[in-house]
Motif scaffolding. Structure first.
Motif, mmCIF file in Angstrom:
data_model
loop_
_atom_site.group_PDB
_atom_site.id
_atom_site.type_symbol
_atom_site.label_atom_id
_atom_site.label_comp_id
_atom_site.label_asym_id
_atom_site.label_seq_id
_atom_site.Cartn_x
_atom_site.Cartn_y
_atom_site.Cartn_z
ATOM 1 N N ASP A 1 26.579 38.546 29.371
ATOM 2 C CA ASP A 1 26.308 39.977 29.451
ATOM 3 C C ASP A 1 27.581 40.799 29.269
ATOM 4 O OD1 ASP A 1 27.643 39.553 31.823
ATOM 5 O OD2 ASP A 1 25.905 39.902 33.082
ATOM 6 N N ASP A 2 27.421 42.103 29.298
ATOM 7 C CA ASP A 2 28.549 43.015 29.139
ATOM 8 C C ASP A 2 29.584 42.830 30.246
ATOM 9 O OD1 ASP A 2 27.477 44.097 26.832
ATOM 10 O OD2 ASP A 2 26.533 45.787 27.869
ATOM 11 N N ALA A 3 29.137 42.492 31.438
ATOM 12 C CA ALA A 3 30.075 42.277 32.547
ATOM 13 C C ALA A 3 30.995 41.101 32.233
ATOM 14 C CB ALA A 3 29.316 42.034 33.846
ATOM 15 N N ARG A 4 30.447 40.058 31.623
ATOM 16 C CA ARG A 4 31.271 38.898 31.247
ATOM 17 C C ARG A 4 32.299 39.321 30.197
ATOM 18 N NH1 ARG A 4 32.418 34.104 33.263
ATOM 19 N NH2 ARG A 4 30.240 33.687 33.619
ATOM 20 N N MET A 5 31.873 40.107 29.214
ATOM 21 C CA MET A 5 32.801 40.554 28.180
ATOM 22 C C MET A 5 33.876 41.468 28.782
ATOM 23 S SD MET A 5 32.173 38.864 25.549
ATOM 24 C CE MET A 5 33.555 39.610 24.705
ATOM 25 N N GLN A 6 33.508 42.290 29.741
ATOM 26 C CA GLN A 6 34.498 43.139 30.410
ATOM 27 C C GLN A 6 35.564 42.279 31.079
ATOM 28 O OE1 GLN A 6 34.943 46.436 30.224
ATOM 29 N NE2 GLN A 6 36.795 46.127 31.415
ATOM 30 N N ARG A 7 35.155 41.180 31.674
ATOM 31 C CA ARG A 7 36.115 40.268 32.313
ATOM 32 C C ARG A 7 37.040 39.651 31.264
ATOM 33 N NH1 ARG A 7 37.305 40.087 37.206
ATOM 34 N NH2 ARG A 7 37.233 37.865 37.405
ATOM 35 N N ILE A 8 36.507 39.369 30.081
ATOM 36 C CA ILE A 8 37.329 38.808 29.012
ATOM 37 C C ILE A 8 38.357 39.850 28.550
ATOM 38 C CG2 ILE A 8 37.286 37.970 26.623
ATOM 39 C CD1 ILE A 8 34.600 36.559 27.419
ATOM 40 N N TYR A 9 37.950 41.111 28.466
ATOM 41 C CA TYR A 9 38.901 42.172 28.114
ATOM 42 C C TYR A 9 39.982 42.292 29.183
ATOM 43 C CZ TYR A 9 35.391 43.615 24.676
ATOM 44 O OH TYR A 9 34.494 43.649 23.646
ATOM 45 N N GLU A 10 39.598 42.195 30.441
ATOM 46 C CA GLU A 10 40.576 42.238 31.532
ATOM 47 C C GLU A 10 41.529 41.046 31.434
ATOM 48 O OE1 GLU A 10 38.012 42.349 34.929
ATOM 49 O OE2 GLU A 10 37.620 44.498 34.725
ATOM 50 N N TYR A 11 40.998 39.898 31.053
ATOM 51 C CA TYR A 11 41.816 38.702 30.839
ATOM 52 C C TYR A 11 42.852 38.977 29.743
ATOM 53 C CZ TYR A 11 42.839 33.970 29.094
ATOM 54 O OH TYR A 11 43.457 32.825 28.656
ATOM 55 N N LEU A 12 42.414 39.550 28.637
ATOM 56 C CA LEU A 12 43.318 39.873 27.534
ATOM 57 C C LEU A 12 44.376 40.892 27.948
ATOM 58 C CD1 LEU A 12 40.728 40.028 24.645
ATOM 59 C CD2 LEU A 12 42.731 38.531 24.713
ATOM 60 N N ASP A 13 44.015 41.793 28.840
ATOM 61 C CA ASP A 13 44.939 42.837 29.303
ATOM 62 C C ASP A 13 45.892 42.329 30.385
ATOM 63 O OD1 ASP A 13 43.769 44.686 27.593
ATOM 64 O OD2 ASP A 13 42.410 45.469 29.133
ATOM 65 N N GLY A 14 45.678 41.107 30.862
ATOM 66 C CA GLY A 14 46.513 40.564 31.927
ATOM 67 C C GLY A 14 46.232 41.199 33.273
ATOM 68 N N ALA A 15 44.984 41.612 33.486
ATOM 69 C CA ALA A 15 44.634 42.353 34.698
ATOM 70 C C ALA A 15 43.829 41.520 35.694
ATOM 71 C CB ALA A 15 43.840 43.604 34.307
ATOM 72 N N LEU A 16 43.989 40.197 35.667
ATOM 73 C CA LEU A 16 43.212 39.335 36.558
ATOM 74 C C LEU A 16 44.129 38.520 37.464
ATOM 75 C CD1 LEU A 16 40.591 37.928 34.021
ATOM 76 C CD2 LEU A 16 40.289 39.805 35.635
#
Length: 86
Positions: free
Chosen positions: A11-26
């Motif tokens: 879902d979109d929530a999973r993709m949002q987490r992937i974007y956060e991963y790419l941004d180094g925000a996890l």
């Protein structure tokens, strides 16, 4: 292991987490979870890979200098359409 098995149900929530991963925000734990998911989910990995390509292209585009005469051409257009009153 992926919880969606690449069947199109991420879902979109999973993709949002992937974007956060790419941004180094996890957190470290979240990073491990996303890495595991990407390893097991071809759909999400494809989206991740596409986002990486887009980010590289944007970064490269932002470092290219505009032609020297562009600033003057823009300023000329601004001044010709908005004359200064004396």
């Amino acid at each position: 292991m992926s919880d969606c098995q690449g069947l199109g149900d991420c879902d979109d929530a999973r993709m949002q987490r992937i974007y956060e991963y790419l941004d180094g925000a996890l957190t470290h734990d979240d990073i491990a979870e996303i890495k595991d998911h990407l390893d097991g989910c071809p759909e999400c990995f494809e989206q991740y890979d596409l986002e990486c390509v887009i980010r590289v292209m944007v970064k490269r585009s932002c470092t290219e200098a505009a032609p020297a005469n562009l600033k003057n051409a823009i300023l000329d257009r601004i001044h010709s359409s908005n004359p200064v009153e004396a």
